[in-house]
Design a protein around this motif. Structure first.
Motif, PDB file in Angstrom:
ATOM      1  N   HIS A 276      12.965   8.576  -6.508  1.00 36.77           N
ATOM      2  CA  HIS A 276      12.486   9.038  -5.206  1.00 36.77           C
ATOM      3  C   HIS A 276      11.802   7.901  -4.449  1.00 36.77           C
ATOM      4  O   HIS A 276      11.971   7.738  -3.243  1.00 36.77           O
ATOM      5  CB  HIS A 276      11.506  10.210  -5.424  1.00 36.77           C
TER       6      HIS A 276
ATOM      7  N   GLY B 296       0.813  -1.210   0.000  1.00 31.45           N
ATOM      8  CA  GLY B 296       0.000   0.000   0.000  1.00 31.45           C
ATOM      9  C   GLY B 296       0.848   1.263   0.000  1.00 31.45           C
ATOM     10  O   GLY B 296       0.492   2.267  -0.616  1.00 31.45           O
ATOM     11  N   VAL B 297       1.988   1.191   0.677  1.00 33.66           N
ATOM     12  CA  VAL B 297       2.883   2.357   0.714  1.00 33.66           C
ATOM     13  C   VAL B 297       3.421   2.630  -0.687  1.00 33.66           C
ATOM     14  O   VAL B 297       3.529   3.777  -1.129  1.00 33.66           O
ATOM     15  CB  VAL B 297       4.041   2.119   1.713  1.00 33.66           C
TER      16      VAL B 297
ATOM     17  N   LEU C 144       5.375  10.282  -7.605  1.00 32.14           N
ATOM     18  CA  LEU C 144       6.803  10.408  -7.307  1.00 32.14           C
ATOM     19  C   LEU C 144       7.628   9.760  -8.413  1.00 32.14           C
ATOM     20  O   LEU C 144       7.180   8.829  -9.062  1.00 32.14           O
ATOM     21  CB  LEU C 144       7.127   9.704  -5.981  1.00 32.14           C
TER      22      LEU C 144
ATOM     23  N   LEU D 248      12.797   6.295  -0.770  1.00 27.94           N
ATOM     24  CA  LEU D 248      11.835   6.265   0.328  1.00 27.94           C
ATOM     25  C   LEU D 248      11.622   4.848   0.845  1.00 27.94           C
ATOM     26  O   LEU D 248      11.475   4.628   2.048  1.00 27.94           O
ATOM     27  CB  LEU D 248      10.507   6.871  -0.117  1.00 27.94           C
TER      28      LEU D 248
ATOM     29  N   ARG E  70      14.623   0.650   6.720  1.00 27.11           N
ATOM     30  CA  ARG E  70      15.972   0.789   7.275  1.00 27.11           C
ATOM     31  C   ARG E  70      16.279  -0.127   8.467  1.00 27.11           C
ATOM     32  O   ARG E  70      17.384  -0.654   8.561  1.00 27.11           O
ATOM     33  CB  ARG E  70      16.231   2.248   7.659  1.00 27.11           C
TER      34      ARG E  70
ATOM     35  N   LYS F  31      10.615   7.397  -9.960  1.00 32.24           N
ATOM     36  CA  LYS F  31      11.067   6.056  -9.546  1.00 32.24           C
ATOM     37  C   LYS F  31      12.217   6.164  -8.550  1.00 32.24           C
ATOM     38  O   LYS F  31      12.308   5.415  -7.583  1.00 32.24           O
ATOM     39  CB  LYS F  31      11.559   5.280 -10.763  1.00 32.24           C
TER      40      LYS F  31
ATOM     41  N   ALA G  34      14.425   3.933   3.010  1.00 33.87           N
ATOM     42  CA  ALA G  34      14.266   4.598   4.313  1.00 33.87           C
ATOM     43  C   ALA G  34      13.241   3.869   5.176  1.00 33.87           C
ATOM     44  O   ALA G  34      13.428   3.679   6.372  1.00 33.87           O
ATOM     45  CB  ALA G  34      13.868   6.050   4.102  1.00 33.87           C
ATOM     46  N   GLU G  35      12.139   3.452   4.571  1.00 32.94           N
ATOM     47  CA  GLU G  35      11.103   2.743   5.331  1.00 32.94           C
ATOM     48  C   GLU G  35      11.609   1.410   5.856  1.00 32.94           C
ATOM     49  O   GLU G  35      11.233   0.955   6.928  1.00 32.94           O
ATOM     50  CB  GLU G  35       9.885   2.450   4.444  1.00 32.94           C
TER      51      GLU G  35
ATOM     52  N   HIS H 128      11.098   5.013  16.789  1.00 36.64           N
ATOM     53  CA  HIS H 128      10.172   5.966  16.203  1.00 36.64           C
ATOM     54  C   HIS H 128       9.020   5.295  15.509  1.00 36.64           C
ATOM     55  O   HIS H 128       7.903   5.741  15.543  1.00 36.64           O
ATOM     56  CB  HIS H 128      10.899   6.834  15.165  1.00 36.64           C
ATOM     57  N   SER H 129       9.336   4.212  14.800  1.00 35.34           N
ATOM     58  CA  SER H 129       8.309   3.616  13.921  1.00 35.34           C
ATOM     59  C   SER H 129       7.730   2.339  14.486  1.00 35.34           C
ATOM     60  O   SER H 129       8.072   1.929  15.553  1.00 35.34           O
ATOM     61  CB  SER H 129       8.927   3.332  12.570  1.00 35.34           C
TER      62      SER H 129
ATOM     63  N   GLU I  68       1.864   1.870  -3.440  1.00 38.06           N
ATOM     64  CA  GLU I  68       0.737   2.454  -4.182  1.00 38.06           C
ATOM     65  C   GLU I  68       0.603   3.939  -3.890  1.00 38.06           C
ATOM     66  O   GLU I  68       0.350   4.745  -4.777  1.00 38.06           O
ATOM     67  CB  GLU I  68      -0.560   1.776  -3.727  1.00 38.06           C
ATOM     68  N   ALA I  69       0.721   4.282  -2.593  1.00 41.94           N
ATOM     69  CA  ALA I  69       0.578   5.689  -2.201  1.00 41.94           C
ATOM     70  C   ALA I  69       1.634   6.538  -2.909  1.00 41.94           C
ATOM     71  O   ALA I  69       1.361   7.643  -3.371  1.00 41.94           O
ATOM     72  CB  ALA I  69       0.686   5.842  -0.691  1.00 41.94           C
ATOM     73  N   MET I  70       2.835   6.004  -3.009  1.00 38.42           N
ATOM     74  CA  MET I  70       3.906   6.753  -3.667  1.00 38.42           C
ATOM     75  C   MET I  70       3.614   6.942  -5.150  1.00 38.42           C
ATOM     76  O   MET I  70       3.821   8.022  -5.708  1.00 38.42           O
ATOM     77  CB  MET I  70       5.249   6.030  -3.489  1.00 38.42           C
ATOM     78  N   GLN I  71       3.109   5.867  -5.784  1.00 37.79           N
ATOM     79  CA  GLN I  71       2.779   5.982  -7.193  1.00 37.79           C
ATOM     80  C   GLN I  71       1.645   6.979  -7.382  1.00 37.79           C
ATOM     81  O   GLN I  71       1.664   7.794  -8.304  1.00 37.79           O
ATOM     82  CB  GLN I  71       2.370   4.618  -7.749  1.00 37.79           C
TER      83      GLN I  71
END
Lengths: 216, 339
Positions: free
Chosen positions: A131, A117-118, A127, A135, A141, A129, A138-139, A215-216, A120-123
């Motif tokens: 970027h 889903g993340v 954004l 991301l 990490r 490719k 980073a998610e 944090h996450s 999908e949200a980026m697409q």
């Protein structure tokens, strides 16, 4: 004749050097290949059936070969690249070839675990490719750091196995100069050092992961 | 404006084709709030994802503002997506980033200069009522708060279209209502076109002016939401209305279903007038009032007894009430109850 302490110190330095050099290659190329493998799979960011199949096949094959066998198979190549098949330098080519696919596969899994889903949200946000990949990394990490820790620990084991070709480092010291020369104290001390090394690597890795997960 | 022209989508799963969408022809005008209602697997999510090109059709074409999506280059398609915001059932936020950073990513996508970002993000958070959580991480937020972040992220690029994929399905009813109220306010302010996918008819009742029903990849019904509720006899629509309205065998004779809009029965004393004037007796079998957007819709099941029944019923119809005779029939009879 060298004392046990000086032998151990040299071996430790050799081992650390090997870890440093090989894990550097593993990090750069393993990440690169892992990212490409992830991005070129079906329904992913940059689907490319040919590249994916080729890469997937290569990684699986290399991972399937037990390290010691890989080491032996690569002796001619090692001789060509490093000019020798003895000593700790000679271990580098085989270690690099073994560790890169190992880490690449872990990188792939780490990226694949990020919820689709993340992606999908980026697409949906339009954004680029490039970027999107940054991301995703980073998610993922925390998993990536944990994977790298596993890779380093495995690497220590491979380095010890490279004692078979007299490669140097703690493993070789334990086996050749310790066991084979009946210097059991040396053997146990070298082994103990390896264990401590693995513990330290694992502890550092776990601490970083823990901090990232706060944090996450 | 969004147009679907003869759109179909077929997936090849294990060598047998699955028809996700078949012959979709639709036009969605600007500024509309349209609900798309259907069971899981009806094809609504597939339909929605064709609007921003996440899924491409097997046949047919989709036009956004008169431009065919398939004719756009990759770059043009990305720019097209900047005019659309999408909100998801599972929020899809970046767990490793704060609320501020999550929203900032949308601004980075449209290359907003750094100096302008802070003000915009603060403004949109104010609007969705989440200013206090600006530096929180998603893990620290409730479901409703996470969805507000999703909405903020979708709105910050000033999109023309808002695509909502089951956005309230993961929320409790109270929070869902708050989110829908927020969407109403946003719609009034920005006149966005909102396409709202859901399987919950309550959400459609609350928010949507128009509703489309989908079943097995086809559109089976389209009307205003009010119209949907006025025509209970339609097989396509009755599955949704059954849980809302009423379904029990009616064991009495001479029962009539009254459907009326607005405050008719509340203000004009129509029923008491009917009873006195036509000398009929009345028993209330069941009654329900629904709020559809801002309109009230009432369902009244009355048993009307007496010689002048027919005149009484004509009178009711003259007053603008829809009257159907129930005559011992089960309400909404044509449904397969095994489903």
């Amino acid at each position: 004749m060298q004392t046990n302490v000086s032998i151990l110190t040299n071996s430790l330095i050799e081992t650390l050097l090997l870890i440093g050099i090989v894990s550097f290659f593993a990090l750069i190329f393993g990440t690169l290949l892992g990212v490409i493998l992830f991005a070129t799979q079906e329904r992913s960011i940059a689907y490319n059936r040919f590249i994916y199949s080729l890469l997937n096949f290569s990684i699986n094959t290399l991972r399937a070969i037990p390290f010691v066998i890989l080491l032996i198979i690569m002796l001619p190549v090692t001789a060509m690249i490093m000019g020798t098949i003895l000593g700790f330098k000679a271990a580098i080519p085989a270690l690099v070839v073994a560790v890169i696919p190992f880490f690449a596969r872990l990188v792939y899994v780490a990226l694949d675990e990020v919820p689709k889903g993340v992606l999908e949200a980026m697409q949906a946000m339009g954004l680029s490719k490039h970027h999107m990949l940054l991301l995703l990394i980073a998610e993922a990490r925390a998993t990536l750091v944990a994977s790298f820790t596993i890779t380093m620990v495995t690497l220590v084991g491979f380095i010890a196995a490279a004692a078979v070709i007299g490669s140097g480092g703690l493993g070789a010291t334990a086996y050749i100069r310790g066991f084979q020369r009946n210097n059991l104290v040396l053997m146990y001390l070298a082994t103990l050092l390896m264990i401590i090394l693995v513990f330290v690597i694992q502890w550092i890795g776990d601490s970083v992961v823990k901090r990232l997960k706060q944090h996450s | 404006m969004i147009e679907f022209k003869n759109v179909s989508k077929i997936y090849n799963i294990n060598k047998s084709p699955f028809h996700a969408l078949t012959d979709i022809n639709l036009t969605i005008p600007d500024g509309a709030i349209i609900g798309i209602l259907g069971k899981s697997g009806a094809g609504k999510s597939t339909l929605l994802r064709m609007v921003n090109g996440l899924i491409t059709p097997s046949q047919g074409e989709i036009l956004v503002d008169s431009r065919a999506l398939h004719s756009l280059s990759e770059r043009e398609q990305r720019f097209m997506r900047h005019t659309m915001g999408m909100v998801f059932q599972n929020f899809n936020l970046f767990q490793t980033k704060t609320v501020y950073q999550n929203i900032e990513i949308a601004l980075k996508a449209i290359a907003t200069p750094k100096s302008e970002r802070k003000a915009k993000i603060e403004a949109v958070l104010e609007q969705v009522g989440l200013s206090s959580k600006i530096h929180s991480y998603p893990q620290q937020l409730s479901g409703g708060e996470k969805q507000r972040v999703g909405i903020a992220r979708a709105l910050i690029t000033n999109p023309k279209y808002l695509l909502c994929d089951e956005m309230t399905s993961a929320l409790d009813p109270k929070t869902a209502k708050e989110i829908l109220d927020l969407l109403q306010i946003i719609h009034q302010q920005y006149r966005l076109t909102i396409i709202f996918i859901t399987h919950q008819i309550e959400a459609v009742m609350h928010l949507c002016q128009e509703v489309i029903l989908m079943e097995q990849g086809r559109v089976t019904h389209r009307s205003t939401t009010l119209d949907l509720f006025l025509h209970l006899d339609n097989v396509a629509t009755s599955t949704y209305l059954k849980p809302i309205v009423y379904d029990v065998p009616i064991e009495h004779d001479h029962v009539y279903q009254l459907i009326y809009v607005g405050a008719i029965l509340q203000e004009k004393s129509i029923l008491s007038h009917m009873i006195r004037h036509f000398s009929v007796d009345v028993n209330i079998i069941h009654a329900k009032i629904l709020l559809i957007g801002k309109e009230r819709l009432g369902y009244l099941y009355l048993q009307i007894l007496g010689k002048n029944q027919n005149q009484a019923i004509s009178y009711l119809r003259e007053q603008g009430i829809i009257v159907n005779s129930m005559e011992n029939t089960r309400l909404l009879e044509n449904i397969d109850y095994a489903n």
